[in-house]
Design a protein around this motif. Sequence first.
Motif, PDB file in Angstrom:
ATOM      1  N   ARG A 248     -14.642  21.845 -39.754  1.00 26.18           N
ATOM      2  CA  ARG A 248     -15.608  22.707 -40.417  1.00 26.18           C
ATOM      3  C   ARG A 248     -16.959  22.508 -39.741  1.00 26.18           C
ATOM      4  NH1 ARG A 248     -17.662  21.273 -45.882  1.00 26.18           N
ATOM      5  NH2 ARG A 248     -19.352  22.716 -46.315  1.00 26.18           N
ATOM      6  N   VAL A 249     -17.500  23.591 -39.230  1.00 22.61           N
ATOM      7  CA  VAL A 249     -18.807  23.535 -38.599  1.00 22.61           C
ATOM      8  C   VAL A 249     -19.776  24.314 -39.475  1.00 22.61           C
ATOM      9  CG1 VAL A 249     -20.148  24.095 -36.539  1.00 22.61           C
ATOM     10  CG2 VAL A 249     -17.782  23.345 -36.311  1.00 22.61           C
ATOM     11  N   VAL A 250     -20.866  23.668 -39.842  1.00 19.90           N
ATOM     12  CA  VAL A 250     -21.858  24.292 -40.713  1.00 19.90           C
ATOM     13  C   VAL A 250     -23.000  24.821 -39.851  1.00 19.90           C
ATOM     14  CG1 VAL A 250     -23.354  23.953 -42.704  1.00 19.90           C
ATOM     15  CG2 VAL A 250     -21.226  22.657 -42.506  1.00 19.90           C
ATOM     16  N   VAL A 251     -23.322  26.082 -40.072  1.00 25.08           N
ATOM     17  CA  VAL A 251     -24.244  26.774 -39.188  1.00 25.08           C
ATOM     18  C   VAL A 251     -25.376  27.398 -39.997  1.00 25.08           C
ATOM     19  CG1 VAL A 251     -24.416  28.746 -37.608  1.00 25.08           C
ATOM     20  CG2 VAL A 251     -22.387  27.300 -37.556  1.00 25.08           C
ATOM     21  N   ARG A 252     -26.600  27.283 -39.478  1.00 25.72           N
ATOM     22  CA  ARG A 252     -27.726  27.994 -40.066  1.00 25.72           C
ATOM     23  C   ARG A 252     -28.468  28.712 -38.936  1.00 25.72           C
ATOM     24  NH1 ARG A 252     -31.072  23.963 -41.921  1.00 25.72           N
ATOM     25  NH2 ARG A 252     -30.001  23.797 -43.897  1.00 25.72           N
ATOM     26  N   ASP A 253     -28.679  29.997 -39.085  1.00 20.27           N
ATOM     27  CA  ASP A 253     -29.371  30.807 -38.069  1.00 20.27           C
ATOM     28  C   ASP A 253     -28.803  30.571 -36.670  1.00 20.27           C
ATOM     29  OD1 ASP A 253     -31.023  31.708 -40.060  1.00 20.27           O
ATOM     30  OD2 ASP A 253     -32.530  30.137 -39.694  1.00 20.27           O
ATOM     31  N   ASN A 254     -27.485  30.550 -36.581  1.00 16.84           N
ATOM     32  CA  ASN A 254     -26.825  30.377 -35.289  1.00 16.84           C
ATOM     33  C   ASN A 254     -27.095  29.034 -34.624  1.00 16.84           C
ATOM     34  OD1 ASN A 254     -25.125  32.615 -34.833  1.00 16.84           O
ATOM     35  ND2 ASN A 254     -26.944  33.905 -34.578  1.00 16.84           N
ATOM     36  N   ARG A 255     -27.471  28.033 -35.433  1.00 17.30           N
ATOM     37  CA  ARG A 255     -27.573  26.667 -34.901  1.00 17.30           C
ATOM     38  C   ARG A 255     -26.632  25.799 -35.721  1.00 17.30           C
ATOM     39  NH1 ARG A 255     -31.331  27.924 -30.767  1.00 17.30           N
ATOM     40  NH2 ARG A 255     -32.272  29.742 -31.676  1.00 17.30           N
ATOM     41  N   VAL A 256     -25.968  24.868 -35.046  1.00 20.22           N
ATOM     42  CA  VAL A 256     -25.108  23.933 -35.764  1.00 20.22           C
ATOM     43  C   VAL A 256     -25.988  22.947 -36.521  1.00 20.22           C
ATOM     44  CG1 VAL A 256     -23.411  22.083 -35.507  1.00 20.22           C
ATOM     45  CG2 VAL A 256     -23.255  24.121 -34.067  1.00 20.22           C
ATOM     46  N   VAL A 257     -25.758  22.803 -37.827  1.00 18.86           N
ATOM     47  CA  VAL A 257     -26.520  21.804 -38.580  1.00 18.86           C
ATOM     48  C   VAL A 257     -25.629  20.669 -39.066  1.00 18.86           C
ATOM     49  CG1 VAL A 257     -28.330  23.398 -39.315  1.00 18.86           C
ATOM     50  CG2 VAL A 257     -26.324  23.067 -40.770  1.00 18.86           C
ATOM     51  N   GLY A 258     -24.318  20.855 -38.988  1.00 18.68           N
ATOM     52  CA  GLY A 258     -23.426  19.785 -39.408  1.00 18.68           C
ATOM     53  C   GLY A 258     -22.007  20.102 -39.025  1.00 18.68           C
ATOM     54  N   ALA A 259     -21.162  19.069 -39.032  1.00 21.30           N
ATOM     55  CA  ALA A 259     -19.750  19.277 -38.716  1.00 21.30           C
ATOM     56  C   ALA A 259     -18.943  18.171 -39.350  1.00 21.30           C
ATOM     57  CB  ALA A 259     -19.517  19.291 -37.209  1.00 21.30           C
ATOM     58  N   VAL A 260     -17.750  18.511 -39.793  1.00 24.60           N
ATOM     59  CA  VAL A 260     -16.841  17.492 -40.307  1.00 24.60           C
ATOM     60  C   VAL A 260     -15.447  17.853 -39.813  1.00 24.60           C
ATOM     61  CG1 VAL A 260     -16.646  18.719 -42.518  1.00 24.60           C
ATOM     62  CG2 VAL A 260     -15.960  16.350 -42.383  1.00 24.60           C
ATOM     63  N   MET A 261     -14.728  16.849 -39.353  1.00 26.14           N
ATOM     64  CA  MET A 261     -13.422  17.113 -38.759  1.00 26.14           C
ATOM     65  C   MET A 261     -12.468  15.981 -39.085  1.00 26.14           C
ATOM     66  SD  MET A 261     -15.122  17.783 -35.157  1.00 26.14           S
ATOM     67  CE  MET A 261     -13.737  18.225 -34.171  1.00 26.14           C
ATOM     68  N   ILE A 262     -11.215  16.330 -39.173  1.00 27.69           N
ATOM     69  CA  ILE A 262     -10.198  15.304 -39.355  1.00 27.69           C
ATOM     70  C   ILE A 262      -8.959  15.738 -38.585  1.00 27.69           C
ATOM     71  CG2 ILE A 262      -9.404  16.296 -41.564  1.00 27.69           C
ATOM     72  CD1 ILE A 262      -8.921  13.368 -42.459  1.00 27.69           C
ATOM     73  N   GLY A 263      -8.247  14.762 -38.037  1.00 31.66           N
ATOM     74  CA  GLY A 263      -7.026  15.061 -37.297  1.00 31.66           C
ATOM     75  C   GLY A 263      -7.270  15.273 -35.824  1.00 31.66           C
TER      76      GLY A 263
END
Lengths: 818, 119
Positions: free
Chosen positions: A356-371
């Motif tokens: 899951r990539v969290v985006v604000r105004d076309n900039r990445v502000v966070g990410a969480v991944m598993i596996g």
Amino acid sequence: MQKQKLVMIGNGMAGVRTLEELLKLDPERYDITVFGAEPHGNYNRILLSPVLSGEMRLPEIMLNDLDWYRDNGITLHAGRKVVAVDRRRRVVRADDGTEATYDRLLLATGSNPFILPVPGKDLPGVLAYRDIADTESMIEAARVHRHAVVIGAGLLGLEAANGLALRGMDVTVVHVGEWIMERQLDRVAGGMLQLALEAKGMKFLLQHHTSELVQGESGRVAAVRFKDGISIPADLVVMAAGIRPNTDLARQIGLQCNRGVLVSDTLQTFDPAIYAVGECAEHRGVAYGLVAPLFEQAKVCANHLAHFGIGRYTGSVTSTKLKVTGIDVFSAGNFEGGDDTEDIVLHDPGLGVYKRVVVRDNRVVGAVMIGDTADGSWYFKLLKDQQDIHPIRDHLLFGQNGLGDVGHKGETLAANLPDEAEVCGCNGVCKGAIVKAIKGNGLFTLDDVRKHTKASSSCGSCTGLVEQILASTLGGAYQTAQSKDKPVCGCTDHSHGDVRAAIKAQHLLSALQAMKALQWKTPSGCATCRPALNYYCLSTWPHEATDDPQSRFINERAHANIQKDGTYSVVPRMWGGLTTPGELRAIADAAEKYAVPTIKVTGGQRIDLLGIRKDDLPKIWADLNAAGMVSGHAYGKSIRTVKTCVGAEHCRFGTQRSMDLGVKLEKMLFDMYSPHKVKLAVSGCPRNCAEAGIKDVGVIGVDSGYEIYVAGNGGIKTEVAQFLVKVKSDEEVMEYSGAFLQLYREEGWYLERTCHYVERVGLDHVKAEILEHAERRRELFERLLASLRGAKDPWAERVEAERATALAREFETLEVSA
Amino acid sequence: MSAHDLIDTTGWHPICALDAIPVLGARVVRTPDGDVAIFRNEADQIFALRDACPHKQGPLSQGIVHGQTVTCPLHAWKIDLACGEAIAPDQGCTPTYPVRVQDGHVHLHLVSLSPVAGS
């Protein structure tokens, strides 16, 4: 000079790293004394988990043994806790009465585990998980007891639970939160991780508040009771409900504290003679717990202690890349999102993959991944650099494919590789060797691993795999992502971008001048920065800057490619891959005259003469020049070749005269110096026999004109060139591709191929400069032509050069005479 | 030139003018001992090493000189010019030769070259 006295309280990773950095900068400035509460040298606290699980032994996790302190003249009081500091007299006193005076004091007292204030917290069998002693107690308990309860499902708690489970205990993890690792994972990822851990036999009790630890008949803890009344058996209870900065001493001596000891950007407390680094310090409202930020603090603190005074710590953006008992987990930034953010999600429960990539105004502000966390460092880099992801949104979740295509059997995930799997195909380095070096030498960064093992230090195609191995070996300690702010090399703190800007703004005209103006730390730079500076000066100030031959790699100095035996290879230019009987005859004559052992046709459609002695280079150049041939620049960070197909001149399918256009392009770009090598191709029809799809600039003739593709690459990692524009005439092809290459020459970083450059700045930026503003395109093109004006054949120049200069004589071998 | 002329009991051999070596560069001297690289750095310090990297015998004379170090052109090992040792963590050593500058001239000390020492 009288040495000053530096006293350090605390003997952990952040503190000792500060001393190491300080000793590198100024080994003579201080007499150093260290007080450590534990009776050991400095060890790698992060690797306590593998010790607990039985994968490693204690001696393997020592970073600095007692010899290190002795060899560096450091007085170590191990096992002595400092109980008082007299700030007026500048004296510290330990619990055994040992005293030491200081000019500078460094607090590195780390953190304390948070112990739940419940009845029974002091019972035998109740532990925190913080140091070697705790770990040994847990190993001992696992030997004789059965039921373990771990309170807290953060990273530390899960690692403890895993270790105890591997040692045969029946483990229950108790957590107050709604899901596990809620500080690092969102609900979905937390749930997936829990399922995976349950499959391994661990049990979980979520949203349970511990009310009491119940004593058994033996006097040892026997059960854990919760607020809802139920209780579960427990012979061992591990408190892993968080850590608190250890500020006891700092508060006692009147230093300003909040959560941690407050420090400035130079890591000084409110008493300027006292510094604080590591988990005990609070900087701009944040107390860090991961190793990477602490090491950044150590560097700045050492810099200030050494009176360099140029370093500033401005805080760290952190990411967590962990391997929780064999399951890869990654998170960074604001992964929970909010009202103004969007989520881009890929979720495959069957494969156990969630991104899951969290985006604000076309900039990445966070990410969480598993596996599958292979791309974690890429997302983190996008986040740190605040890069506009609009152009790559459609494939963002599928990752960067940061790995090269070849050299590692197509493996992309390091976690399941066996130890004997070859990771670096250039240097023959196996996974086991990398893991051993990381553990054995206490390595933390990609650069460390490159230096010690050579893995990923040649072509770099396995960099992603090596990063993954680092992450899975070090767990939370590893800070991925080399942001674009990374310094050029160890000689400076400036990044490539800073240096380019300064050379332009300050009108710097040579590598040496730039090093002086930008306060280089070394007198004459190194083999990494000098060629970069030389290129930046020359490309920014053509005809004005001074080329420094000694700042060029030997190939560019000798205008030939050095080979493994010290001989050289010579490649005369064949414009567009075309040649004549006369040229071929001259090449044949030269090959015989200089006894060339090997002649090879290259991939760039010309002929390579291999095995020529350096002394013979000027002679063979003179002969080739006499036949009308010039240097092919097969050795340079420069225009290499323009590959062509036969095209409409002969081919029955050809739509455009590709050979003709190829020759025109190659002549236009002759002698072009660039951040890295540049290859072009022109095909006469979409069958694309010249392989234009993997070139820096690829031109494909169609019936109605030409399509121009840019930023392709056929090397380490095959990169398909991206469509830039369709034009009608030869002149337009030359203008558009010339403008693109000039943009790359002006904005690219040294050793960055066009594919890397375009990935960094985005194709939209390139299109804006070249397509949307005709005026800017023409200016770029004119600057290219202006800088190439008067280009001379470097071979002829060297042959004609006044042989009296030391430079020209480089080719002559000296003889000993008496 | 007779063999007698070559006798140099001190073992010092004149090589070239200092200015014949580029600053931050090197020259190669062919000797009976094999090729020797003579380096000159930005502080006009002179060093002489066998022209072979301890790693894969790359010609150090062709490397980039910086401070008291040369980076080998083949695989970028860094060699300390003063002692010939590879910079850690690489391990290996290249023999060094005594070298000095007198009246703007570079002299190299090669005991094995001297007929006295050799006979």
